[in-house]
Design a protein around this motif. Structure first.
Motif, PDB file in Angstrom:
ATOM      1  N   VAL A 121      22.808  34.697  67.625  1.00 23.70           N
ATOM      2  CA  VAL A 121      23.946  34.436  66.739  1.00 23.70           C
ATOM      3  C   VAL A 121      24.274  35.704  65.967  1.00 23.70           C
ATOM      4  O   VAL A 121      23.384  36.353  65.415  1.00 23.70           O
ATOM      5  CB  VAL A 121      23.629  33.290  65.752  1.00 23.70           C
ATOM      6  CG1 VAL A 121      24.767  33.101  64.742  1.00 23.70           C
ATOM      7  CG2 VAL A 121      23.357  31.990  66.495  1.00 23.70           C
ATOM      8  N   VAL A 122      25.569  36.039  65.923  1.00 21.65           N
ATOM      9  CA  VAL A 122      26.051  37.196  65.167  1.00 21.65           C
ATOM     10  C   VAL A 122      27.336  36.785  64.447  1.00 21.65           C
ATOM     11  O   VAL A 122      28.249  36.240  65.072  1.00 21.65           O
ATOM     12  CB  VAL A 122      26.350  38.395  66.105  1.00 21.65           C
ATOM     13  CG1 VAL A 122      26.904  39.575  65.319  1.00 21.65           C
ATOM     14  CG2 VAL A 122      25.114  38.802  66.897  1.00 21.65           C
ATOM     15  N   GLY A 123      27.400  37.061  63.128  1.00 18.43           N
ATOM     16  CA  GLY A 123      28.595  36.775  62.345  1.00 18.43           C
ATOM     17  C   GLY A 123      29.336  38.058  62.013  1.00 18.43           C
ATOM     18  O   GLY A 123      28.714  39.093  61.783  1.00 18.43           O
ATOM     19  N   VAL A 124      30.673  37.979  61.974  1.00 14.37           N
ATOM     20  CA  VAL A 124      31.509  39.143  61.656  1.00 14.37           C
ATOM     21  C   VAL A 124      32.561  38.728  60.636  1.00 14.37           C
ATOM     22  O   VAL A 124      33.219  37.701  60.798  1.00 14.37           O
ATOM     23  CB  VAL A 124      32.217  39.693  62.916  1.00 14.37           C
ATOM     24  CG1 VAL A 124      33.126  40.875  62.562  1.00 14.37           C
ATOM     25  CG2 VAL A 124      31.226  40.076  63.997  1.00 14.37           C
ATOM     26  N   SER A 125      32.714  39.558  59.595  1.00 13.34           N
ATOM     27  CA  SER A 125      33.774  39.352  58.608  1.00 13.34           C
ATOM     28  C   SER A 125      34.279  40.719  58.150  1.00 13.34           C
ATOM     29  O   SER A 125      33.651  41.739  58.425  1.00 13.34           O
ATOM     30  CB  SER A 125      33.245  38.558  57.411  1.00 13.34           C
ATOM     31  OG  SER A 125      32.471  39.386  56.572  1.00 13.34           O
ATOM     32  N   PRO A 126      35.392  40.727  57.416  1.00 17.16           N
ATOM     33  CA  PRO A 126      35.891  42.011  56.904  1.00 17.16           C
ATOM     34  C   PRO A 126      35.122  42.522  55.689  1.00 17.16           C
ATOM     35  O   PRO A 126      35.425  43.585  55.166  1.00 17.16           O
ATOM     36  CB  PRO A 126      37.343  41.713  56.523  1.00 17.16           C
ATOM     37  CG  PRO A 126      37.602  40.300  56.817  1.00 17.16           C
ATOM     38  CD  PRO A 126      36.341  39.642  57.223  1.00 17.16           C
ATOM     39  N   ASP A 127      34.118  41.784  55.226  1.00 20.76           N
ATOM     40  CA  ASP A 127      33.355  42.174  54.047  1.00 20.76           C
ATOM     41  C   ASP A 127      32.583  43.469  54.275  1.00 20.76           C
ATOM     42  O   ASP A 127      32.116  43.736  55.379  1.00 20.76           O
ATOM     43  CB  ASP A 127      32.358  41.073  53.669  1.00 20.76           C
ATOM     44  CG  ASP A 127      33.043  39.769  53.307  1.00 20.76           C
ATOM     45  OD1 ASP A 127      33.916  39.799  52.417  1.00 20.76           O
ATOM     46  OD2 ASP A 127      32.709  38.741  53.912  1.00 20.76           O
ATOM     47  N   LYS A 128      32.406  44.229  53.207  1.00 19.41           N
ATOM     48  CA  LYS A 128      31.599  45.457  53.249  1.00 19.41           C
ATOM     49  C   LYS A 128      30.117  45.094  53.368  1.00 19.41           C
ATOM     50  O   LYS A 128      29.704  44.005  52.956  1.00 19.41           O
ATOM     51  CB  LYS A 128      31.822  46.270  51.978  1.00 19.41           C
ATOM     52  CG  LYS A 128      33.264  46.701  51.766  1.00 19.41           C
ATOM     53  CD  LYS A 128      33.495  48.061  52.362  1.00 19.41           C
ATOM     54  CE  LYS A 128      34.791  48.672  51.900  1.00 19.41           C
ATOM     55  NZ  LYS A 128      35.834  48.692  52.875  1.00 19.41           N
ATOM     56  N   PRO A 129      29.290  45.997  53.922  1.00 22.19           N
ATOM     57  CA  PRO A 129      27.860  45.710  54.086  1.00 22.19           C
ATOM     58  C   PRO A 129      27.159  45.254  52.801  1.00 22.19           C
ATOM     59  O   PRO A 129      26.321  44.346  52.850  1.00 22.19           O
ATOM     60  CB  PRO A 129      27.295  47.032  54.601  1.00 22.19           C
ATOM     61  CG  PRO A 129      28.426  47.630  55.386  1.00 22.19           C
ATOM     62  CD  PRO A 129      29.649  47.283  54.562  1.00 22.19           C
ATOM     63  N   ALA A 130      27.495  45.829  51.660  1.00 23.22           N
ATOM     64  CA  ALA A 130      26.836  45.441  50.407  1.00 23.22           C
ATOM     65  C   ALA A 130      27.071  43.962  50.088  1.00 23.22           C
ATOM     66  O   ALA A 130      26.148  43.260  49.653  1.00 23.22           O
ATOM     67  CB  ALA A 130      27.320  46.321  49.250  1.00 23.22           C
ATOM     68  N   LYS A 131      28.284  43.482  50.302  1.00 30.09           N
ATOM     69  CA  LYS A 131      28.572  42.060  50.052  1.00 30.09           C
ATOM     70  C   LYS A 131      27.834  41.193  51.066  1.00 30.09           C
ATOM     71  O   LYS A 131      27.311  40.131  50.728  1.00 30.09           O
ATOM     72  CB  LYS A 131      30.075  41.795  50.105  1.00 30.09           C
ATOM     73  CG  LYS A 131      30.421  40.350  49.733  1.00 30.09           C
ATOM     74  CD  LYS A 131      31.916  40.109  49.668  1.00 30.09           C
ATOM     75  CE  LYS A 131      32.232  38.676  49.287  1.00 30.09           C
ATOM     76  NZ  LYS A 131      33.667  38.399  49.344  1.00 30.09           N
ATOM     77  N   LEU A 132      27.770  41.650  52.316  1.00 29.24           N
ATOM     78  CA  LEU A 132      27.037  40.904  53.342  1.00 29.24           C
ATOM     79  C   LEU A 132      25.554  40.810  52.993  1.00 29.24           C
ATOM     80  O   LEU A 132      24.924  39.768  53.212  1.00 29.24           O
ATOM     81  CB  LEU A 132      27.222  41.551  54.717  1.00 29.24           C
ATOM     82  CG  LEU A 132      28.645  41.541  55.267  1.00 29.24           C
ATOM     83  CD1 LEU A 132      28.707  42.287  56.586  1.00 29.24           C
ATOM     84  CD2 LEU A 132      29.162  40.118  55.420  1.00 29.24           C
ATOM     85  N   ALA A 133      24.991  41.874  52.442  1.00 30.86           N
ATOM     86  CA  ALA A 133      23.583  41.869  52.040  1.00 30.86           C
ATOM     87  C   ALA A 133      23.354  40.840  50.931  1.00 30.86           C
ATOM     88  O   ALA A 133      22.373  40.084  50.979  1.00 30.86           O
ATOM     89  CB  ALA A 133      23.151  43.257  51.599  1.00 30.86           C
TER      90      ALA A 133
END
Length: 155
Positions: A68-80
């Motif tokens: 499973v892999v998710g993708v969004s326009p969010d920056k890496p810091a927000k994803l973390a």
């Protein structure tokens, strides 16, 4: 908006940074089936529900050979922050320029609260071990989506 992908199409390759800013490419996942899902924004109710549902099914999906892999326009810091807050253990990738979103037809006009807006179209793809689209789901609902995927995959 780009053309929608169909079963049998070659999945567009990509390389995007994950929540730790490490590069992840679709090519690096060859040999396994991949659920690639696109969501509008981390830490919003629908996207949180969908991601937590994927996490809850992760052991069964991985046992069936599915990554499973998710993708969004969010920056890496927000994803973390999202990953830590929700206890997510699968890769969350950052596509701030929406290039990969557009390549998959997961970015464009959509209706939001009755208005036409341009943005991420919640979409999910099952990609086979050779890198071809097995199934393409556009305009999916966050709630119940993972259960539908599990049924379709026989997991």
């Amino acid at each position: 908006m780009s053309e929608r992908l169909q079963p049998g199409d070659v999945a567009p390759d990509f390389e995007l940074p994950d929540a730790d800013e490490s590069a992840v490419s679709l090519a690096s996942l060859r040999g396994r089936r991949v659920i690639l899902y696109f969501y509008p924004a981390a830490m919003t109710p629908g996207c949180t529900k969908e991601s937590v549902d994927f996490e809850g099914s992760l052991a069964e999906l991985e046992a069936a050979g599915v990554t499973v892999v998710g993708v969004s326009p969010d920056k890496p810091a927000k994803l973390a922050k999202f990953r830590e807050k929700e206890g997510l253990t699968f890769p969350l990738l950052s596509d701030p320029d929406a290039e990969v979103l557009k390549a998959y037809g997961a970015y464009g006009e959509k209706k939001l609260y009755g208005k036409v807006v341009v943005g991420v179209i919640r979409s999910t793809f099952i990609i086979d071990a050779e890198g071809r689209i097995e199934k393409a789901y556009y305009n999916v609902k966050a709630t119940g989506h993972v259960e539908r995927l599990r049924r379709d995959l026989g997991v």
